[in-house]
Design an enzyme around this catalytic site. Structure first.
Site, mmCIF file in Angstrom:
data_model
loop_
_atom_site.group_PDB
_atom_site.id
_atom_site.type_symbol
_atom_site.label_atom_id
_atom_site.label_comp_id
_atom_site.label_asym_id
_atom_site.label_seq_id
_atom_site.Cartn_x
_atom_site.Cartn_y
_atom_site.Cartn_z
ATOM 1 N N ASP A 35 42.474 34.121 42.567
ATOM 2 C CA ASP A 35 43.441 35.218 42.477
ATOM 3 C C ASP A 35 44.500 35.086 43.572
ATOM 4 O O ASP A 35 45.708 35.110 43.303
ATOM 5 C CB ASP A 35 42.685 36.548 42.599
ATOM 6 C CG ASP A 35 43.547 37.772 42.282
ATOM 7 O OD1 ASP A 35 44.630 37.619 41.705
ATOM 8 O OD2 ASP A 35 43.097 38.880 42.606
ATOM 9 N N GLY A 124 32.734 33.208 41.932
ATOM 10 C CA GLY A 124 32.979 33.181 43.379
ATOM 11 C C GLY A 124 32.360 34.398 44.044
ATOM 12 O O GLY A 124 31.141 34.587 44.011
#
Length: 174
Positions: A35, A124
């Site tokens: 991100d 993650g």
């Protein structure tokens, strides 16, 4: 291996496709991992689009997807989807992860996107087990492609050797 599905080890911000998928958080304001990398590489245009979406609908729920410009990235669009944090009801989290993939693909079709690249969503900081996440990703994409002619190529972009190996094994298995 499916002719429409490809596997790459590398950096999703460098992939030349119609759209890359961002493993976003519900705020849409950037974060860590993929991100943050997408927001940094794509620049302010992505964040500005995300802020406009937030102002319109208040963020993005887990399993849902929204689309923005890709800013300075080689892709044309970024599809932001929110994968689940792996805690609590595991079956529910598996369904939400599948929805993150299928809703991203549906949004791609609605926007006439032919080529799309996915990172490893939720593996993650959201701690989804990598083997299970890979199984869900591959199965969901295959099911979608079996029922849709619009998308011509899906690329799974793995940043690390572990995910690459898992996807490689799954894609070779059939």
């Amino acid at each position: 291996m499916d002719s429409k599905i490809k596997l790459v080890k590398g950096d999703i911000t460098k992939i030349e496709v119609d759209a890359i998928v961002n493993a976003a958080n519900s705020s849409l304001l950037g974060g860590g991992g993929v991100d943050g990398a997408i927001h940094r590489a794509g620049g302010e245009a992505i964040l500005n689009d995300c802020i406009a979406i937030r102002n319109r609908q208040g963020g993005c729920k887990t399993g849902e997807a929204v689309i923005t410009t890709a800013g300075k990235l080689p892709a044309k669009y970024v599809i932001h989807t929110v994968g689940p944090v792996y805690s609590g009801d595991k079956a529910e989290k598996e369904q939400l992860l599948a929805k993150a993939y299928s809703n991203s693909l549906q949004l791609a079709v609605e926007n006439n996107i032919k080529t799309i690249a996915f990172p490893n969503i939720s593996t993650g900081i959201y701690h989804f087990p990598k083997p299970k996440a890979a199984e869900i990703a591959v199965a969901t994409v295959r099911d979608f492609l079996d029922n849709d002619e619009g998308i011509t190529e899906v690329i799974f972009v793995c940043f690390d050797d572990e995910n690459y190996s898992l996807y490689d094994d799954l894609l070779k298995a059939t």
